[in-house]
Design a protein around this motif. Structure first.
Motif, PDB file in Angstrom:
ATOM      1  N   ASN A  40      91.198  24.458  44.086  1.00 12.49           N
ATOM      2  CA  ASN A  40      89.827  24.443  43.555  1.00 12.49           C
ATOM      3  C   ASN A  40      89.793  23.931  42.120  1.00 12.49           C
ATOM      4  O   ASN A  40      88.918  23.135  41.753  1.00 12.49           O
ATOM      5  CB  ASN A  40      89.202  25.843  43.628  1.00 12.49           C
ATOM      6  N   ARG A  43      90.303  20.250  42.162  1.00 10.21           N
ATOM      7  CA  ARG A  43      89.090  19.579  42.639  1.00 10.21           C
ATOM      8  C   ARG A  43      88.064  19.470  41.509  1.00 10.21           C
ATOM      9  O   ARG A  43      87.472  18.409  41.286  1.00 10.21           O
ATOM     10  CB  ARG A  43      88.488  20.353  43.816  1.00 10.21           C
ATOM     11  N   ILE A  44      87.897  20.554  40.768  1.00 13.50           N
ATOM     12  CA  ILE A  44      86.971  20.548  39.633  1.00 13.50           C
ATOM     13  C   ILE A  44      87.423  19.524  38.594  1.00 13.50           C
ATOM     14  O   ILE A  44      86.609  18.761  38.059  1.00 13.50           O
ATOM     15  CB  ILE A  44      86.856  21.947  39.006  1.00 13.50           C
ATOM     16  N   GLY A  46      89.126  16.834  39.101  1.00 16.16           N
ATOM     17  CA  GLY A  46      88.839  15.502  39.638  1.00 16.16           C
ATOM     18  C   GLY A  46      87.373  15.140  39.546  1.00 16.16           C
ATOM     19  O   GLY A  46      87.020  14.005  39.224  1.00 16.16           O
ATOM     20  N   GLN A  47      86.513  16.103  39.811  1.00 13.54           N
ATOM     21  CA  GLN A  47      85.070  15.857  39.741  1.00 13.54           C
ATOM     22  C   GLN A  47      84.603  15.532  38.330  1.00 13.54           C
ATOM     23  O   GLN A  47      83.600  14.852  38.140  1.00 13.54           O
ATOM     24  CB  GLN A  47      84.302  17.068  40.265  1.00 13.54           C
ATOM     25  N   HIS A  48      85.345  16.029  37.341  1.00 10.17           N
ATOM     26  CA  HIS A  48      84.955  15.829  35.940  1.00 10.17           C
ATOM     27  C   HIS A  48      85.888  14.856  35.210  1.00 10.17           C
ATOM     28  O   HIS A  48      85.870  14.796  33.978  1.00 10.17           O
ATOM     29  CB  HIS A  48      84.913  17.177  35.216  1.00 10.17           C
ATOM     30  N   ASP A  49      86.683  14.139  35.978  1.00 11.16           N
ATOM     31  CA  ASP A  49      87.612  13.149  35.409  1.00 11.16           C
ATOM     32  C   ASP A  49      88.516  13.734  34.333  1.00 11.16           C
ATOM     33  O   ASP A  49      88.769  13.105  33.299  1.00 11.16           O
ATOM     34  CB  ASP A  49      86.844  11.942  34.856  1.00 11.16           C
TER      35      ASP A  49
END
Length: 60
Positions: A40, A43-44, A46-49
């Motif tokens: 998780n 993933r976070i 990755g979502q925020h680069d």
């Protein structure tokens, strides 16, 4: 580095260290829980680069 990125990296490092300890202790339940937590967080990131390929205390 933003405070968000620094905190995220620190949390990833903490969970990764906990995961290593759980594996060494053969604690399957903790390994499962910590693996999901780490996934998780990644993933976070990755979502925020947020690049998490190096430790939280490294300079950018």
């Amino acid at each position: 580095m933003s405070e968000f990125a620094a905190e995220l990296r620190a949390r990833i490092d903490e969970v990764d260290a906990e995961l290593l300890r759980a594996r060494a202790a053969f604690d399957d339940h903790a390994v499962e829980v910590l693996t999901v937590r780490l996934e998780n967080l990644l993933r976070i990131a990755g979502q925020h680069d947020v690049d998490v390929r190096y430790p939280a205390d490294s300079a950018e």
